[in-house]
Design an enzyme around this catalytic site. Structure first.
Site, short mmCIF file in Angstrom:
data_model
loop_
_atom_site.label_atom_id
_atom_site.label_comp_id
_atom_site.label_asym_id
_atom_site.label_seq_id
_atom_site.Cartn_x
_atom_site.Cartn_y
_atom_site.Cartn_z
CB THR A 69 0.83 1.55 -3.24
OG1 THR A 69 0.13 1.64 -2.09
CG2 THR A 69 1.74 0.48 -3.61
CG ASP B 212 3.24 -3.12 -0.21
OD1 ASP B 212 2.69 -3.61 0.12
OD2 ASP B 212 2.43 -1.65 -0.55
CG ASP C 248 1.49 -6.95 2.96
OD1 ASP C 248 1.34 -7.82 3.99
OD2 ASP C 248 0.40 -6.41 3.27
CD GLN D 95 0.95 1.49 1.23
OE1 GLN D 95 1.54 2.97 2.00
NE2 GLN D 95 0.23 1.48 1.79
CD1 TRP E 48 -5.23 -6.16 0.06
CD2 TRP E 48 -4.63 -6.47 -2.26
NE1 TRP E 48 -5.15 -5.44 -0.77
CE2 TRP E 48 -4.34 -5.22 -2.23
CE3 TRP E 48 -3.23 -7.30 -3.08
CZ2 TRP E 48 -4.27 -4.51 -3.19
CZ3 TRP E 48 -3.29 -5.94 -4.32
CH2 TRP E 48 -3.92 -4.76 -4.18
NE ARG F 62 -1.10 -8.31 6.27
CZ ARG F 62 -1.08 -6.99 6.38
NH1 ARG F 62 -1.95 -6.51 7.73
NH2 ARG F 62 -0.32 -5.73 6.35
#
Length: 343
Positions: A128, A180, A203, A157, A261, A259
């Site tokens: 990532t 991401d 996310d 990602q 991480w 959420r």
């Protein structure tokens, strides 16, 4: 007299040293010519001083004590850019937000030799944190009227913006990607996003920084999660969305606000418009034990997804008294007294 191999080698080395010294002197002279607060113009068509944004960044002096603008004319700039930690007080300003685009297309599952110093290295997935289009390591950097995009296919990602610096400001920018999109990568740093458009799938705003999003449009492109804060326990604030509008593409039916991480992830939505695709529980714990530690908050949101009667019991609604304390000044307060509103 015969010329020995040793003499020939020394002659070649001397010539190379001369070339390097001339090149270095030329580079230094070029950098010195831009050691002033004048605006640098970048244009793909050659009408500016540079054709790429990266070239303009290269001539900026380290630790400038004046404000330097890099004005980027309309066009698509395919570049992977780092603003290094020794640069500060730079503003990158696009001519037109939607038509001035910096783009790259790395994603986490690309195979590459990521250990070049290892003689027997084999290609590995780049992961990532190597996928960014723009990485900002320096402090006091501003972006205005520009698009930062990672246009990789949905194969993993793919970060568009990766931040590590403090006192970063983003005004009227677009951040485009899938999973991401924005990585706020350094704890205790302060980021301010105003009038920005941010879109992604999973996310797509994540990391440990303190970031304030003011009057931003957040577009969800898949059934997933908007935020994934990893706020450290000792850090009072993480992500704050104020007066923002969340929307979804037509195929999207279920989007969580966030959420955690990491255990103490902090995210607050206040005065925001939430769509019907926000489920009644609003948030996801990621791991069950994080229900005991995550800091997920709301205050006076509106829209079809703003009903809090069935919110996850481990999340909380702020009282009016608590909400009054959540101000830009309070959130960004440090000994340096920096406030983005002064920009």
């Amino acid at each position: 007299m015969k010329t020995t191999t040793k003499q020939t080698s020394w002659t070649i080395l001397a010539a190379l040293a001369l070339i390097v010294s001339l090149f270095t002197a030329s580079e230094a002279k070029a950098a010195q010519s831009f050691d002033n607060p004048d605006t640098i113009v970048v244009a793909r068509d050659g009408t500016g001083q540079f054709r790429t944004v990266g070239e303009a960044i290269e001539v900026c002096r380290a630790f400038m004590d004046y404000h330097k603008v890099i004005f980027v004319k309309r066009g698509t700039y395919k570049e992977k850019i780092i603003i290094p930690q020794w640069l500060q007080n730079i503003e990158i300003c696009g001519e037109d937000r939607d038509q001035t685009i910096i783009t790259w297309d790395d994603h986490a599952n690309i195979l590459a030799d990521i250990s070049p110093l290892t003689s027997q290295s084999t290609p590995q997935k780049i992961g990532t944190f190597r996928t960014y289009t723009l990485k900002i390591e320096g402090n006091a950097i501003t972006l205005k009227n520009i698009t930062i995009e990672n246009n990789a296919a949905r194969l993993g990602q793919a970060v568009a913006l990766h931040t590590e610096g403090d006192r970063l400001v983003f005004i009227n920018c677009r951040f485009l990607g899938h999973q991401d999109t924005i990585y706020t990568g350094m704890a205790a740093t302060r980021l301010y996003f105003k009038d920005c458009h941010i879109e992604g799938t999973t996310d797509f705003i994540f990391g440990p920084s303190t970031a304030w999003f003011e009057h931003c449009d957040i577009l969800c492109k898949a059934n997933s999660y908007i935020t994934a804060a990893s706020t450290p326990k000792e850090q009072m604030y993480g992500y704050i969305f104020n007066n923002c509008t969340i929307s979804c593409e037509p195929n999207v039916t279920k989007v969580y606000l966030g959420r955690p991480w990491r255990d103490y992830g902090y995210t607050l939505f206040m005065h925001c418009t939430l769509p019907a695709q926000i489920p009644p529980q609003g948030w996801h714990h990621w791991q069950k034990e994080r229900e005991q530690t995550a800091r997920y908050l709301e205050f006076e949101n509106n829209g079809e997804g703003a009903d809090t009667s069935q919110r996850a019991p481990w999340t909380r609604q702020l009282t009016k008294k608590e909400a009054q304390k959540i101000t830009l000044e309070a959130v960004f307060q440090r000994s340096d007294n920096w406030q983005p509103a002064a920009k």
